[in-house]
Design an enzyme around this catalytic site. Structure first.
Site, PDB file in Angstrom:
ATOM      1  N   HIS A   1      56.781  11.309  59.108  1.00  0.00           N
ATOM      2  CA  HIS A   1      57.178  12.717  59.088  1.00  0.00           C
ATOM      3  C   HIS A   1      56.974  13.302  60.482  1.00  0.00           C
ATOM      4  CE1 HIS A   1      57.583  16.431  56.359  1.00  0.00           C
ATOM      5  NE2 HIS A   1      57.758  16.843  57.611  1.00  0.00           N
ATOM      6  N   LEU A   2      58.077  13.642  61.110  1.00  0.00           N
ATOM      7  CA  LEU A   2      58.069  14.201  62.458  1.00  0.00           C
ATOM      8  C   LEU A   2      57.138  15.413  62.539  1.00  0.00           C
ATOM      9  CD1 LEU A   2      60.001  14.400  65.216  1.00  0.00           C
ATOM     10  CD2 LEU A   2      60.692  16.460  64.016  1.00  0.00           C
ATOM     11  N   HIS A   3      56.405  15.523  63.615  1.00  0.00           N
ATOM     12  CA  HIS A   3      55.584  16.694  63.886  1.00  0.00           C
ATOM     13  C   HIS A   3      55.357  16.783  65.389  1.00  0.00           C
ATOM     14  CE1 HIS A   3      52.940  13.264  63.055  1.00  0.00           C
ATOM     15  NE2 HIS A   3      52.058  13.815  63.877  1.00  0.00           N
ATOM     16  N   GLN A   4      55.424  18.016  65.898  1.00  0.00           N
ATOM     17  CA  GLN A   4      55.213  18.252  67.326  1.00  0.00           C
ATOM     18  C   GLN A   4      53.823  18.853  67.541  1.00  0.00           C
ATOM     19  OE1 GLN A   4      57.875  18.895  70.584  1.00  0.00           O
ATOM     20  NE2 GLN A   4      57.633  21.081  70.203  1.00  0.00           N
TER      21      GLN A   4
ATOM     22  N   ILE B   1      50.903   9.706  61.594  1.00  0.00           N
ATOM     23  CA  ILE B   1      51.777   9.764  60.417  1.00  0.00           C
ATOM     24  C   ILE B   1      53.204   9.697  60.951  1.00  0.00           C
ATOM     25  CG2 ILE B   1      52.497  11.128  58.426  1.00  0.00           C
ATOM     26  CD1 ILE B   1      49.642  12.303  58.423  1.00  0.00           C
TER      27      ILE B   1
END
Length: 184
Positions: free
Chosen positions: A140-143, A137
């Site tokens: 939308h940034l996600h770590q 995805i």
């Protein structure tokens, strides 16, 4: 390991010594079901929808002011979680100072919670920025925070491209939420 004789099965072709582990729930991920249709927050972005859910329903481990920690619905290992900003941004350099600081703080707290809850011996921590970098995805940034243990890589992912997870996501969420360090 004991060798077993191939089992005869009518109509299945030549018998072999393989046992099968069926994971039909993975087909939703493979087919891209429920994947956002666009790049905007209103285009079905799960990371924008999840915060409106209860923690249990959304698999949210902890909530902050600017970010939240959520279990990965398709984990590489038990306890695989992600730290996501509430704001819909796609790149790390779009975060403001408060979001960047809290993302770092939540990453540290995730490491502590995973060590406490599961005895994780190491971690893979990182972001895939952009679809070409492997982001499932990208909008939308996600770590990712993936706990690791000695010997957790075995023949299943290497040969069968299948990961065996010993715990249900709801149980993992509860254990990690209980182990999540309080705000300093």
């Amino acid at each position: 390991m004991q060798e077993s004789e191939p089992m005869e099965q009518a109509g299945a072709g030549a018998p072999d010594n393989f046992q099968r582990l069926w994971t039909p729930h993975r087909m939703a991920y493979i087919k891209g079901e429920n994947k956002p249709t666009g790049t905007e927050a209103g285009d079905g972005c799960p990371f924008c929808v999840i915060p409106a859910m209860s923690d249990e329903e959304g698999l949210i481990v902890a909530r902050g002011t600017a970010v939240y920690a959520v279990l990965n619905l398709y984990p590489y290992n038990s306890g695989h979680l992600m730290v996501c900003p509430y704001r819909h941004v796609s790149d790390y350099d779009e975060l403001d100072a408060a979001e960047t600081a809290e993302l770092g703080d939540f990453t540290q707290r995730a490491l502590k919670a995973l060590r406490k809850a599961s005895g994780a011996q190491g971690f893979n921590v990182g972001m895939n920025l952009g679809e070409v970098a492997g982001a499932g995805i990208a909008a939308h940034l996600h770590q990712h925070v993936v706990p690791r243990w000695g010997g957790d890589t075995n023949f299943m992912p290497v040969v069968a491209r299948t990961k065996v997870l010993p715990q249900l996501l709801r149980d993992t969420r509860e254990i990690l939420a209980d182990a999540w360090p309080a705000t300093p």
